[in-house]
Design a protein around this motif. Structure first.
Motif, PDB file in Angstrom:
ATOM      1  N   LEU A 274       0.831  -1.200   0.000  1.00 40.92           N
ATOM      2  CA  LEU A 274       0.000   0.000   0.000  1.00 40.92           C
ATOM      3  C   LEU A 274       0.869   1.255   0.000  1.00 40.92           C
ATOM      4  O   LEU A 274       0.588   2.212  -0.722  1.00 40.92           O
ATOM      5  CB  LEU A 274      -0.960   0.001   1.195  1.00 40.92           C
ATOM      6  N   ALA A 275       1.933   1.237   0.770  1.00 38.50           N
ATOM      7  CA  ALA A 275       2.829   2.391   0.813  1.00 38.50           C
ATOM      8  C   ALA A 275       3.453   2.656  -0.554  1.00 38.50           C
ATOM      9  O   ALA A 275       3.544   3.807  -0.988  1.00 38.50           O
ATOM     10  CB  ALA A 275       3.923   2.178   1.847  1.00 38.50           C
ATOM     11  N   SER A 276       3.839   1.605  -1.239  1.00 32.36           N
ATOM     12  CA  SER A 276       4.479   1.799  -2.544  1.00 32.36           C
ATOM     13  C   SER A 276       3.506   2.349  -3.579  1.00 32.36           C
ATOM     14  O   SER A 276       3.929   2.967  -4.549  1.00 32.36           O
ATOM     15  CB  SER A 276       5.088   0.485  -3.039  1.00 32.36           C
ATOM     16  N   ARG A 277       2.226   2.162  -3.371  1.00 35.52           N
ATOM     17  CA  ARG A 277       1.230   2.667  -4.309  1.00 35.52           C
ATOM     18  C   ARG A 277       0.704   4.054  -3.939  1.00 35.52           C
ATOM     19  O   ARG A 277       0.058   4.702  -4.742  1.00 35.52           O
ATOM     20  CB  ARG A 277       0.088   1.679  -4.428  1.00 35.52           C
ATOM     21  N   THR A 278       0.969   4.469  -2.708  1.00 28.24           N
ATOM     22  CA  THR A 278       0.398   5.744  -2.270  1.00 28.24           C
ATOM     23  C   THR A 278       1.439   6.810  -1.948  1.00 28.24           C
ATOM     24  O   THR A 278       1.160   7.995  -2.106  1.00 28.24           O
ATOM     25  CB  THR A 278      -0.505   5.547  -1.037  1.00 28.24           C
ATOM     26  N   LEU A 279       2.599   6.421  -1.477  1.00 30.61           N
ATOM     27  CA  LEU A 279       3.626   7.401  -1.130  1.00 30.61           C
ATOM     28  C   LEU A 279       4.543   7.632  -2.325  1.00 30.61           C
ATOM     29  O   LEU A 279       4.748   6.744  -3.137  1.00 30.61           O
ATOM     30  CB  LEU A 279       4.466   6.912   0.054  1.00 30.61           C
ATOM     31  N   GLU A 280       5.092   8.811  -2.380  1.00 32.44           N
ATOM     32  CA  GLU A 280       6.004   9.139  -3.470  1.00 32.44           C
ATOM     33  C   GLU A 280       7.368   9.509  -2.919  1.00 32.44           C
ATOM     34  O   GLU A 280       7.482  10.030  -1.809  1.00 32.44           O
ATOM     35  CB  GLU A 280       5.455  10.303  -4.287  1.00 32.44           C
ATOM     36  N   GLY A 281       8.382   9.259  -3.709  1.00 32.46           N
ATOM     37  CA  GLY A 281       9.744   9.703  -3.480  1.00 32.46           C
ATOM     38  C   GLY A 281      10.217   9.775  -2.051  1.00 32.46           C
ATOM     39  O   GLY A 281      10.387   8.766  -1.387  1.00 32.46           O
ATOM     40  N   GLU A 282      10.432  10.995  -1.607  1.00 29.82           N
ATOM     41  CA  GLU A 282      11.026  11.236  -0.293  1.00 29.82           C
ATOM     42  C   GLU A 282      10.178  10.664   0.838  1.00 29.82           C
ATOM     43  O   GLU A 282      10.710  10.144   1.815  1.00 29.82           O
ATOM     44  CB  GLU A 282      11.250  12.737  -0.079  1.00 29.82           C
ATOM     45  N   ALA A 283       8.861  10.750   0.715  1.00 27.78           N
ATOM     46  CA  ALA A 283       8.003  10.206   1.779  1.00 27.78           C
ATOM     47  C   ALA A 283       8.206   8.695   1.898  1.00 27.78           C
ATOM     48  O   ALA A 283       8.334   8.163   2.998  1.00 27.78           O
ATOM     49  CB  ALA A 283       6.536  10.524   1.504  1.00 27.78           C
TER      50      ALA A 283
END
Length: 172
Positions: A141-150
């Motif tokens: 889920l994180a890989s699909r919702t967070l971007e770059g630095e986050a």
């Protein structure tokens, strides 16, 4: 901010609880918004909309760690911990004899709903057949919702999912 996020915050009266968190860490609001945009406003968690449960879980984590630890990391841990619920039930679109089932993490739930706009949606008490750990569900889920630095900050530097078991698949 996504429309889904704004609606969830309004409908579940979460704004006043989130203001102190986002005043300190505004980037956490973007994470919440992107999670809500991916999950949408229909997928149910244990007691209410999963998106709302995830935000409330994040707030609980933040409160627990506010004095004793890194509250930002605890917020992210709380936000992604309920990701396992995306595999606990099936989300189905029905229209007559036609049935379509959302496959976790393949695409966003609102995209699935848009493809099946003239269908009725329901939750089915059937586990997703994939064997997945809590850690993997959180990372997916994180890989699909967070971007770059986050993503880098919360999932590489702090390994937010570190507390999840690495080997045990979720059981129904």
């Amino acid at each position: 901010m996504s429309a889904a996020y704004k609606n969830i915050i309004r409908d579940h009266k979460l704004s006043h609880k989130l203001v102190p968190v986002f005043n300190v860490a505004p980037e956490l609001e973007l994470a919440c918004s992107r999670v809500a945009a991916f999950i949408g406003e229909r997928f149910m968690g244990n007691k209410q909309l999963l998106s709302a449960e995830m935000i409330e879980s994040a707030l609980d984590g933040f409160k627990r760690a506010k004095r004793a630890g890194n509250a930002h990391v605890a917020f992210m841990q709380g936000l992604f911990e309920p990701a396992k619920l995306l595999y606990a039930r099936r989300y189905v679109a029905r229209r007559g004899d036609h049935v379509a089932v959302w496959c976790p993490m393949v695409d966003a739930i609102p995209a699935f709903e848009e493809r099946h706009a003239n269908h009725d949606f329901e939750m089915v008490d059937e586990r997703c057949p994939e064997h997945i750990t809590e850690r993997t569900a959180a990372f997916q889920l994180a890989s699909r919702t967070l971007e770059g630095e986050a993503f880098r900050r919360y999932f590489e530097d702090y390994d937010v999912a570190h507390r999840y078991d690495h080997s045990e698949a979720l059981e129904g």
